[in-house]
Design an enzyme around this catalytic site. Structure first.
Site, PDB file in Angstrom:
ATOM      1  CB  ILE A 156      43.782  33.448  30.254  1.00  0.00           C
ATOM      2  CG1 ILE A 156      42.625  32.990  30.571  1.00  0.00           C
ATOM      3  CG2 ILE A 156      43.866  34.871  28.879  1.00  0.00           C
ATOM      4  CD1 ILE A 156      41.472  33.751  30.734  1.00  0.00           C
ATOM      5  CG  ASP A 175      51.629  35.461  37.276  1.00  0.00           C
ATOM      6  OD1 ASP A 175      51.777  36.077  38.686  1.00  0.00           O
ATOM      7  OD2 ASP A 175      51.139  35.183  37.008  1.00  0.00           O
ATOM      8  CB  ALA A 235      42.275  41.721  34.046  1.00  0.00           C
ATOM      9  CG  ASP A 260      36.654  42.204  26.553  1.00  0.00           C
ATOM     10  OD1 ASP A 260      34.967  42.822  26.125  1.00  0.00           O
ATOM     11  OD2 ASP A 260      35.761  41.445  27.675  1.00  0.00           O
ATOM     12  CD  GLU A 265      33.043  45.765  33.279  1.00  0.00           C
ATOM     13  OE1 GLU A 265      32.442  44.684  33.646  1.00  0.00           O
ATOM     14  OE2 GLU A 265      34.232  45.509  32.717  1.00  0.00           O
ATOM     15  CG  HIS A 283      33.543  42.029  31.230  1.00  0.00           C
ATOM     16  ND1 HIS A 283      33.713  42.785  32.586  1.00  0.00           N
ATOM     17  CD2 HIS A 283      33.983  40.971  31.445  1.00  0.00           C
ATOM     18  CE1 HIS A 283      34.525  42.049  33.061  1.00  0.00           C
ATOM     19  NE2 HIS A 283      35.091  40.691  32.463  1.00  0.00           N
TER      20      HIS A 283
END
Length: 320
Positions: A156, A175, A235, A260, A265, A283
């Site tokens: 992504i 990363d 993420a 998002d 949730e 999401h």
């Protein structure tokens, strides 16, 4: 004897279901975000060979052990934080993912949030709807020349990097697990997370949720960011310390955020809802119709292949 698959958290796309049903598989599904007793009752009744995990709080050890026939658990997506992978490993049940199927959709969504915030779309839309026409109130700026900092540089992040570079952004990524060959096309490798946060005009999160990334962006990290910077999260919500982010947004410590995903949730009412410098989506970054179809097809194909005894790609398996 009929092979049975239970989908936890809502039905798959029609194309994925058709693949399974054409192979003679019986497909049973709960609704989105089912309760644990609902899931347990369905698994106990049907004793499925496979579980497909969509929208659920957690598939835990009890659910995994409820079917004596269970051979595989498949995440309808890539994040496995809603599956007790450690318990699955102890029970000898592999967990697989639909790696890459919705990556382009998520990258596009992140870019959309970046553009909407940078171009001041929400405020300008509100002005028009309230009868206000005043160009002096426009606070948009160009992305060209701005620095995009990516936290996590898997597929992504790499797709988003190419998109951002094509409109003139300078891209850096942090990363520690990404191979050197991933850094191509002018993307620079950040030596530290702190350095990336301090230098970036936009910070976009693309790391998985692990014990190492839970609360990764907290009060200290947000304080390192530029006051003019935007924070994007497509993420997992738990990667950010939400109370710390809310306070930073309320006092203008950073310019805004595009979110998002959330720590809870579906989320409860939050001060985030009232902040004018925040864009919120439920999401959905990876669930465009195109992505949902692709994920369902990949998930169904992988489950069928596994049940037939075929070898799957190594990177499809979740790790503890």
């Amino acid at each position: 004897m009929t092979t049975t698959i239970v989908t936890v958290g809502g039905r798959m796309a029609a194309e994925g279901l058709a693949m399974l049903e054409n192979a003679g598989v019986e497909c049973i599904s709960t609704g989105p975000y089912p309760t644990k007793p609902e899931v347990m009752a369905l698994i106990d009744k049907h004793q499925p060979e496979a579980l497909v995990v969509r929208l659920v709080e957690l598939v835990d050890r009890d659910m995994l052990a409820a079917s004596r026939s269970l051979r595989i658990v498949a995440k309808h997506g890539v994040g496995t934080n809603d599956i007790d992978v450690a318990a699955a490993k102890e029970l000898g049940i592999p967990v697989i993912m639909a790696t890459g199927a919705n990556a382009h959709s998520v990258a596009e969504h992140a870019l959309g949030l970046i553009l909407a915030l940078t171009k001041d779309f929400r405020r300008q839309d509100g002005h028009i709807r309230n009868g206000l026409w005043d160009k002096k109130l426009y606070a948009g700026r160009e992305l060209r020349g701005q620095k995009l900092g990516l936290v996590g540089f898997g597929l992504i992040g790499q797709i988003l990097a190419r998109m951002a570079a094509s409109i003139g952004m300078r891209v850096s990524a942090y990363d520690p697990f990404a191979p050197d060959e991933a850094f191509a096309g002018g993307v620079t490798r950040a030596a530290s997370l702190d350095g990336l946060l301090a230098e970036s005009d936009v910070v976009s999160l693309h790391c998985p949720l692990t014990e190492g990334t839970r609360g990764l962006i907290g009060k200290r990290e947000i304080a390192l960011m530029k006051p003019s910077a935007f924070l994007i999260n497509t993420a997992r919500g738990e990667v950010i310390d939400e109370p710390a982010l809310i306070l930073a947004l309320q006092v203008g410590r950073i310019a805004g955020a595009g979110l998002d995903s959330f720590a809870e949730e579906p989320p409860q009412a939050s001060p985030l809802w009232k902040l004018p410098n925040v864009l919120l989506t439920p999401h959905v970054a990876g669930v465009t119709e195109d992505a949902r179809r692709a994920v369902s097809i990949m998930t169904s194909a992988n489950v069928l292949a596994f049940l037939r005894g075929e070898t799957l790609a190594q990177n499809l398996y979740a790790k503890v």
